[in-house]
Design a protein around this motif. Structure first.
Motif, mmCIF file in Angstrom:
data_model
loop_
_atom_site.group_PDB
_atom_site.id
_atom_site.type_symbol
_atom_site.label_atom_id
_atom_site.label_comp_id
_atom_site.label_asym_id
_atom_site.label_seq_id
_atom_site.Cartn_x
_atom_site.Cartn_y
_atom_site.Cartn_z
ATOM 1 N N LYS A 1 0.826 -1.216 0.000
ATOM 2 C CA LYS A 1 0.000 0.000 0.000
ATOM 3 C C LYS A 1 0.858 1.263 0.000
ATOM 4 C CE LYS A 1 -4.403 -1.459 1.776
ATOM 5 N NZ LYS A 1 -5.174 -1.044 0.592
ATOM 6 N N GLY A 2 2.171 1.059 0.104
ATOM 7 C CA GLY A 2 3.063 2.217 0.101
ATOM 8 C C GLY A 2 3.357 2.746 1.495
ATOM 9 N N CYS A 3 3.026 1.984 2.515
ATOM 10 C CA CYS A 3 3.292 2.433 3.895
ATOM 11 C C CYS A 3 4.783 2.536 4.150
ATOM 12 C CB CYS A 3 2.698 1.451 4.899
ATOM 13 S SG CYS A 3 0.925 1.560 5.033
ATOM 14 N N LYS A 4 5.158 3.590 4.860
ATOM 15 C CA LYS A 4 6.562 3.802 5.229
ATOM 16 C C LYS A 4 6.762 3.633 6.743
ATOM 17 C CE LYS A 4 7.974 5.297 1.104
ATOM 18 N NZ LYS A 4 6.939 4.571 0.363
ATOM 19 N N ALA A 5 5.681 3.427 7.458
ATOM 20 C CA ALA A 5 5.763 3.337 8.921
ATOM 21 C C ALA A 5 6.647 2.166 9.340
ATOM 22 C CB ALA A 5 4.361 3.161 9.507
ATOM 23 N N ILE A 6 7.202 2.291 10.535
ATOM 24 C CA ILE A 6 7.959 1.193 11.134
ATOM 25 C C ILE A 6 6.943 0.114 11.508
ATOM 26 C CG2 ILE A 6 9.341 0.518 13.140
ATOM 27 C CD1 ILE A 6 10.153 3.596 13.287
ATOM 28 N N ILE A 7 7.186 -1.087 11.039
ATOM 29 C CA ILE A 7 6.271 -2.172 11.393
ATOM 30 C C ILE A 7 6.895 -2.949 12.547
ATOM 31 C CG2 ILE A 7 5.073 -4.246 10.574
ATOM 32 C CD1 ILE A 7 5.023 -2.885 7.800
ATOM 33 N N GLN A 8 6.129 -3.016 13.611
ATOM 34 C CA GLN A 8 6.649 -3.563 14.872
ATOM 35 C C GLN A 8 5.814 -4.786 15.289
ATOM 36 O OE1 GLN A 8 5.238 -2.035 18.725
ATOM 37 N NE2 GLN A 8 7.185 -0.964 18.803
ATOM 38 N N PRO A 9 6.215 -5.983 14.822
ATOM 39 C CA PRO A 9 5.456 -7.166 15.225
ATOM 40 C C PRO A 9 5.561 -7.402 16.728
ATOM 41 C CG PRO A 9 6.926 -7.665 13.392
ATOM 42 C CD PRO A 9 7.308 -6.308 13.903
ATOM 43 N N SER A 10 4.549 -8.043 17.232
ATOM 44 C CA SER A 10 4.522 -8.433 18.647
ATOM 45 C C SER A 10 5.280 -9.727 18.832
ATOM 46 C CB SER A 10 3.063 -8.658 19.062
ATOM 47 O OG SER A 10 3.011 -9.294 20.328
ATOM 48 N N THR A 11 6.065 -9.804 19.918
ATOM 49 C CA THR A 11 6.559 -11.120 20.347
ATOM 50 C C THR A 11 5.796 -11.563 21.586
ATOM 51 O OG1 THR A 11 8.320 -10.253 21.764
ATOM 52 C CG2 THR A 11 8.905 -10.727 19.459
ATOM 53 N N GLY A 12 4.828 -10.731 21.994
ATOM 54 C CA GLY A 12 4.005 -11.095 23.156
ATOM 55 C C GLY A 12 2.925 -12.087 22.755
ATOM 56 N N GLY A 13 2.418 -11.918 21.527
ATOM 57 C CA GLY A 13 1.360 -12.810 21.056
ATOM 58 C C GLY A 13 0.160 -12.763 21.988
ATOM 59 N N ALA A 14 -0.333 -13.931 22.315
ATOM 60 C CA ALA A 14 -1.474 -14.025 23.236
ATOM 61 C C ALA A 14 -1.061 -14.880 24.428
ATOM 62 C CB ALA A 14 -2.661 -14.667 22.529
ATOM 63 N N VAL A 15 -1.746 -14.691 25.551
ATOM 64 C CA VAL A 15 -1.405 -15.483 26.742
ATOM 65 C C VAL A 15 -1.544 -16.972 26.409
ATOM 66 C CG1 VAL A 15 -1.974 -13.756 28.488
ATOM 67 C CG2 VAL A 15 -3.765 -15.257 27.637
ATOM 68 N N GLY A 16 -0.623 -17.759 26.964
ATOM 69 C CA GLY A 16 -0.682 -19.211 26.761
ATOM 70 C C GLY A 16 0.168 -19.702 25.600
ATOM 71 N N MET A 17 0.669 -18.786 24.755
ATOM 72 C CA MET A 17 1.520 -19.230 23.640
ATOM 73 C C MET A 17 2.924 -19.547 24.146
ATOM 74 S SD MET A 17 0.617 -16.591 20.577
ATOM 75 C CE MET A 17 -0.892 -16.694 19.620
ATOM 76 N N THR A 18 3.591 -20.484 23.484
ATOM 77 C CA THR A 18 4.968 -20.813 23.858
ATOM 78 C C THR A 18 5.927 -19.759 23.283
ATOM 79 O OG1 THR A 18 5.355 -22.059 21.839
ATOM 80 C CG2 THR A 18 4.446 -23.282 23.723
#
Ligand code: KMH
Ligand code: ZN
Length: 272
Positions: free
Chosen positions: A73-90
């Protein structure tokens, strides 16, 4: 004062379409929400993704698809994935998006009660995520749900796993974590090392007052459906962009300029 970095936390892991039908969850909806939030003034997109049933997933493939769509889409924003995920994930599940070598990712530096659950971040988990971020040159955003998590982050500095200047995000008002009152924010800000940057993510009704405090204090702001689904008491937000737009208006009114994505990279010392 430094320009204001606005993070849009567009989806999260816990909120459902039943709670707010405007929540983006499919890859196309997430890409559109990221684009609209950036157009509104966000320079970081904090990203969680969902599977085809709308449940939270940390699948590398789904993250790849969503990030590609956002960039298309042409986004220039910093993309910051979560490493927290959801509770209960390994930890192995949670770490997957780091394989995509994003510029930035979250790093929660301690465990916390999270509503009726526990968001588990053992010392082993924390070091596992931090080491991988270091190896891949990914800037951590240190997620602080409780004041002791700042000390845990400083321990990582001593171990050489993260490097100053640090960037903290204070997640405040989670049931089980630090409350979202002004005095709590002041305490957190006093505890971080000089030269650090910080943002605040107030949960629910704490989102707006804490954002206003951060604008005035020289911190940065996170808003979005992950943290808050309302525009005002009892009124659902129409979009993440609507929440970002309000922060932009308030900041401009008090003379705080908004950082572009590249200005945000400079403020956060992101080299790529
Ligand atoms: N969903 C929360 C349990 C992060 O993104 O790094 C954890 C979370 C933090 O959202
Ligand atoms: Zn998150």
């Amino acid at each position: 004062m430094e320009k204001l970095i606005i993070t849009a936390a567009i989806c999260g892991a816990e909120v459902t379409k039943e709670q707010n039908p405007n929540l983006p969850i499919t890859p196309d909806e997430l890409a559109q929400a990221a684009y609209d939030a950036e157009q509104a003034g966000a320079s970081i997109i904090h990203l969680h993704v969902r599977d085809e049933n709308g449940n939270p997933t940390q699948s590398e493939e789904v993250f790849r698809e969503v990030i590609e769509k956002i960039k298309a889409k042409g986004c220039k924003a910093i993309i910051q994935p979560s490493t927290g995920g959801a509770v209960g994930m390994t930890a192995e599940e949670r770490i997957q998006p780091l394989n995509l070598r994003p510029e930035m990712a979250t790093l929660s530096t301690g465990s916390v009660n999270f509503g009726d659950d526990v968001f588990l971040n053992s010392p082993e988990y924390i070091e596992f995520f931090a080491s991988r971020m270091k190896e891949l040159g990914i800037k951590p955003e240190i997620e602080v749900f409780e004041v002791g998590m700042i000390n845990n982050a400083l321990r990582l500095v001593k171990k050489g796993l993260i490097e100053p200047p640090l960037h903290f995000d204070f997640v405040m008002g989670v049931p089980g974590g630090i409350p979202g009152e002004v005095e709590d924010l002041l305490h957190l800000v006093r505890k971080i090392p000089e030269g650090s940057t910080w943002s605040v993510a107030g949960i629910g009704r704490y989102e707006l007052p804490l954002a206003v405090m951060a604008i005035i204090m020289g911190g940065h702001v996170r808003v979005g459906f992950e943290d808050n689904i309302y525009y005002s008491k009892g009124v659902l937000a129409e979009s993440n962009a609507q929440l970002v737009e309000r922060i932009v208006r308030i900041a401009k009114e008090v003379g705080r300029e908004i950082a572009t994505p590249d200005e945000a990279r400079e403020i956060l010392h992101i080299k790529r």
